[in-house]
Design a protein around this motif. Structure first.
Motif, short mmCIF file in Angstrom:
data_model
loop_
_atom_site.label_atom_id
_atom_site.label_comp_id
_atom_site.label_asym_id
_atom_site.label_seq_id
_atom_site.Cartn_x
_atom_site.Cartn_y
_atom_site.Cartn_z
N ILE A 24 -4.70 -0.76 -4.55
CA ILE A 24 -5.03 -1.03 -3.14
C ILE A 24 -6.46 -1.55 -3.06
O ILE A 24 -7.40 -0.82 -3.36
CB ILE A 24 -4.87 0.25 -2.30
CG1 ILE A 24 -3.44 0.78 -2.41
CG2 ILE A 24 -5.22 -0.04 -0.84
CD1 ILE A 24 -3.23 2.12 -1.74
N ASP B 261 0.81 3.93 -3.11
CA ASP B 261 0.55 5.35 -2.90
C ASP B 261 1.69 6.20 -3.46
O ASP B 261 1.45 7.23 -4.10
CB ASP B 261 0.39 5.62 -1.40
CG ASP B 261 0.13 7.10 -1.11
OD1 ASP B 261 -0.99 7.56 -1.36
OD2 ASP B 261 1.07 7.77 -0.64
N ALA C 121 1.25 2.79 6.18
CA ALA C 121 0.32 2.48 5.10
C ALA C 121 -1.05 3.10 5.34
O ALA C 121 -1.65 3.72 4.45
CB ALA C 121 0.20 0.96 4.94
N MET D 280 0.82 -1.21 0.00
CA MET D 280 0.00 0.00 0.00
C MET D 280 0.86 1.26 0.00
O MET D 280 0.53 2.24 -0.67
CB MET D 280 -0.93 -0.01 1.22
CG MET D 280 -2.07 -1.03 1.10
SD MET D 280 -3.02 -1.25 2.62
CE MET D 280 -3.65 0.39 2.89
N VAL D 281 1.97 1.23 0.75
CA VAL D 281 2.88 2.38 0.75
C VAL D 281 3.45 2.60 -0.64
O VAL D 281 3.50 3.73 -1.15
CB VAL D 281 4.01 2.16 1.78
CG1 VAL D 281 5.08 3.23 1.63
CG2 VAL D 281 3.46 2.15 3.20
N ARG E 63 -1.80 6.94 4.84
CA ARG E 63 -1.93 7.45 3.48
C ARG E 63 -3.37 7.38 2.97
O ARG E 63 -3.67 7.84 1.87
CB ARG E 63 -1.02 6.67 2.53
CG ARG E 63 0.44 7.04 2.70
CD ARG E 63 1.38 6.00 2.09
NE ARG E 63 2.71 6.55 1.91
CZ ARG E 63 3.59 6.77 2.89
NH1 ARG E 63 3.26 6.49 4.13
NH2 ARG E 63 4.78 7.26 2.62
#
Length: 346
Positions: free
Chosen positions: A13, A5, A44, A1-2, A47
């Motif tokens: 995601i 983003d 994560a 997810m990091v 964000r």
């Protein structure tokens, strides 16, 4: 997810990803005792919109574990792993029975319903490393009194056995040489009952060994760690693949001993106390006493009057990040002295 983003790919995601990470967040509780994962999860979630309260609570939880020096450890503790490792070392060294009984009863209480042990009582996922050492310690303490927890633990180990005959650290992950050697050490305490499992595990161990006698990296950045555990695993067996594996280990360990009598973590590395302790466990079982004498002299030169020996961190997790729990070094150093003492005074 990091990463999604950062790459402006929020479409990657999924709702199930978010739900999985949210499920790890409970105020005051660090999932599986792992602060590193806890903090990664917060990165994560921060964000995504709507998670401000959860992230704030997660930060407060992490700060509960801040140390006096301002730093934060990567796990809450390793109390179970240190207890079983120290317990086995103390048992091998002949420590007072009342202390050993207290440790054994404590270790028994930490056993999971499924039969295994985790590195900390904050974790629910059992691992092979802690389980094998706990079982060795309990069996050595009293094979009759701890018969039921030992058999339950062995059942848990067999449940994670790989199709290749080896054993992984965690269920569903690839088999590893060090973990397979650790399981062989436990099963060998049960006579011939699990000989077929041992034979297949030994075949995996032999197949994992490199031509020079070494093994792939494990949970230590010293190659001597897996070598000493594999050497102990092969020592009871005089037929099959075990003698070949053992001979290669011995040849390698003897060839890489430094001029000062110690061993280093890898090729060309200077001697250090923890690698030397691992090497001494192998050397203590050799017919030729000289390698063990030289190793003992090196370790004695590193010891303080209060018994401490300076040893660099060698445990790694998540691999290859090193972590340092001083009592672990003390335990392995004591274990090496115990093996040497048994050689000197059987």
């Amino acid at each position: 997810m990091v990463l999604a983003d950062a790459a402006a790919r929020s479409d990657m995601i999924g709702s199930e990803d978010v739900a999985l990470l949210l499920s790890t967040q409970r105020p005051g509780e660090v999932w599986e005792g792992n602060l590193l994962i806890h903090l990664l999860v917060l990165h994560a979630l921060s964000r995504l919109p709507g998670n401000a309260t959860i992230v704030r609570d997660g930060i407060r939880t992490a700060l509960l574990h801040q140390r006096d020096d301002g730093g934060v450890p990567f796990v809450t503790d390793t109390d179970t792993w240190t207890a079983v490792t120290a317990g086995l070392a103390l048992r091998t060294a002949g420590a007072p029975c009342d202390s050993l009984d207290r440790i054994a009863q404590h270790v028994q209480r930490l056993q999971h319903p499924g039969g295994g042990w985790s590195y900390t009582d904050h974790a629910r996922l059992a691992d092979t490393d802690c389980t094998t050492v706990a079982l060795e310690f309990l069996h050595a303490s009293d094979p009759h009194a701890y018969r039921n927890p030992v058999q339950s633990g062995i059942k848990a180990l067999l449940s994670v056995r790989g199709g290749d005959g080896g054993f992984p650290t965690y269920a569903g992950t690839p088999s590893e040489a060090c973990m397979t050697a650790a399981v062989i050490n436990v099963l060998a305490t049960q006579g011939s009952r699990y000989q077929h499992v041992i034979d297949e595990a030994m075949a995996f161990l032999a197949g994992s060994q490199k031509p020079d006698g070494s093994f792939p990296p494990g949970w230590s950045d010293s190659r001597l760690h897996t070598l000493f555990r594999a050497h102990l695993a092969t020592r009871p067996f005089t037929t099959g693949r075990a003698p070949v594996v053992r001979e290669r280990i011995v040849r390698l360990v003897r060839s890489i001993q430094n001029e000062d009598g110690g061993w280093g973590k890898g090729d060309g590395a200077p001697s250090d106390a923890i690698s030397t302790a691992y090497g001494l466990i192998v050397a203590a079982g050799l017919p030729d006493h000289l390698p063990a004498v030289r190793a003992a002299e090196y370790l004695l030169s590193q010891q303080y009057s209060d018994g401490r020996i300076d040893a660099p961190p060698d445990m790694v997790g998540p691999r290859p990040l090193p972590y340092h729990v001083p009592v672990l070094s003390d335990a392995f150093l004591l274990l090496s002295w115990a093996h040497l003492t048994r050689r000197v005074t059987p």
